[in-house]
Motif scaffolding. Structure first.
Motif, PDB file in Angstrom:
ATOM      1  N   UNK A  29      12.702  -0.094   6.165  1.00 18.64           N
ATOM      2  CA  UNK A  29      12.218   0.400   7.822  1.00 18.64           C
ATOM      3  C   UNK A  29      11.869   0.603   8.252  1.00 18.64           C
ATOM      4  N   UNK A  30      11.231   2.141   7.206  1.00 17.27           N
ATOM      5  CA  UNK A  30      10.380   3.323   7.985  1.00 17.27           C
ATOM      6  C   UNK A  30       9.027   2.196   7.434  1.00 17.27           C
ATOM      7  N   UNK A  31       9.069   1.514   6.354  1.00 18.71           N
ATOM      8  CA  UNK A  31       7.376   1.203   6.400  1.00 18.71           C
ATOM      9  C   UNK A  31       7.352  -0.222   7.148  1.00 18.71           C
ATOM     10  N   UNK A  32       8.151  -0.870   7.623  1.00 16.88           N
ATOM     11  CA  UNK A  32       8.407  -1.670   7.897  1.00 16.88           C
ATOM     12  C   UNK A  32       7.626  -1.597   9.429  1.00 16.88           C
ATOM     13  N   UNK A  33       8.304  -0.795  10.076  1.00 18.13           N
ATOM     14  CA  UNK A  33       7.746  -0.409  11.204  1.00 18.13           C
ATOM     15  C   UNK A  33       6.428  -0.109  10.944  1.00 18.13           C
ATOM     16  N   UNK A  81      16.813   2.459   0.126  1.00 16.64           N
ATOM     17  CA  UNK A  81      15.588   1.283  -0.069  1.00 16.64           C
ATOM     18  C   UNK A  81      15.604   0.767   1.393  1.00 16.64           C
ATOM     19  N   UNK A  82      17.170   0.712   2.178  1.00 16.47           N
ATOM     20  CA  UNK A  82      17.185   0.263   3.209  1.00 16.47           C
ATOM     21  C   UNK A  82      16.153   1.208   4.860  1.00 16.47           C
ATOM     22  N   UNK A  83      16.709   2.421   4.020  1.00 22.40           N
ATOM     23  CA  UNK A  83      15.776   2.999   5.257  1.00 22.40           C
ATOM     24  C   UNK A  83      14.231   3.099   4.766  1.00 22.40           C
ATOM     25  N   UNK A  84      13.945   3.097   3.955  1.00 23.60           N
ATOM     26  CA  UNK A  84      12.985   2.852   4.138  1.00 23.60           C
ATOM     27  C   UNK A  84      11.503   1.849   4.049  1.00 23.60           C
ATOM     28  N   UNK A 115       0.512  -1.357   0.335  1.00 23.29           N
ATOM     29  CA  UNK A 115      -0.266  -0.263   0.456  1.00 23.29           C
ATOM     30  C   UNK A 115       0.891   1.029   0.321  1.00 23.29           C
ATOM     31  N   UNK A 116       1.844   1.198  -0.897  1.00 22.94           N
ATOM     32  CA  UNK A 116       2.672   2.408  -1.118  1.00 22.94           C
ATOM     33  C   UNK A 116       2.099   3.737  -1.260  1.00 22.94           C
ATOM     34  N   UNK A 126      10.985  -6.814   4.937  1.00 20.30           N
ATOM     35  CA  UNK A 126      10.549  -6.368   3.759  1.00 20.30           C
ATOM     36  C   UNK A 126      12.010  -5.605   2.913  1.00 20.30           C
ATOM     37  N   UNK A 127      12.426  -5.327   3.231  1.00 17.38           N
ATOM     38  CA  UNK A 127      14.091  -4.943   2.532  1.00 17.38           C
ATOM     39  C   UNK A 127      13.989  -5.958   1.393  1.00 17.38           C
ATOM     40  N   UNK A 128      14.281  -7.054   1.658  1.00 19.20           N
ATOM     41  CA  UNK A 128      14.457  -8.312   0.516  1.00 19.20           C
ATOM     42  C   UNK A 128      13.607  -8.380   0.023  1.00 19.20           C
TER      43      UNK A 128
END
Length: 130
Positions: free
Chosen positions: A82-86, A77-80, A23-24, A95-97
């Motif tokens: 993490x934000x999306x996962x949180x 990509x890693x940072x976002x 749901x980006x 989520x990153x993978x």
């Protein structure tokens, strides 16, 4: 031309499946102009709507077909991810993978945008940020 995805544009380098699954559109507060609801597909992939007009020639697919290169920052990509996962209550590494496997085929993952821009500059390319 080399177009870059990092920061707030990071998720625009991903396919429609990732946009729907995570749901980006909702996460980015990006609406689909035809429905007025959060986008469930990458709005720039095939038929972007700009100033109320569908402009397929400005799409990522069209630009790529005409020779454009796209690069996506792995750090972003890693940072976002993490934000999306949180926000979604998910595991950030998972989520990153998953996002990494959903990068559009025309998009190249680079370790860091700062390094890519620096290398481009050394190669004689100029950088214009919009």
């Amino acid at each position: 031309a080399v177009l870059t995805f990092y920061g707030a544009t990071t998720f625009y380098g991903l396919n429609d499946a990732a946009w729907a699954k995570y749901r980006l559109g909702e996460f980015l507060e990006t609406n689909d102009p035809s429905t007025g609801k959060p986008a469930v597909a990458n709005p720039w992939r095939a038929k972007p709507v700009i100033m109320g007009m569908t402009l397929a020639p400005a799409s990522m697919e069209s630009l790529h077909a005409r020779g454009a290169t796209f690069i996506l920052c792995n750090n972003a990509l890693q940072i976002f991810a993490g934000m999306l996962a949180a926000k979604r209550g998910l595991d950030a590494k998972v989520v990153y993978e998953d996002l990494r496997t959903n990068i559009l085929p025309s998009v190249n993952l680079v370790p860091g945008m700062v390094v890519a821009v620096e290398q481009a500059s050394k190669a004689g390319l100029s950088y214009h940020r919009q």
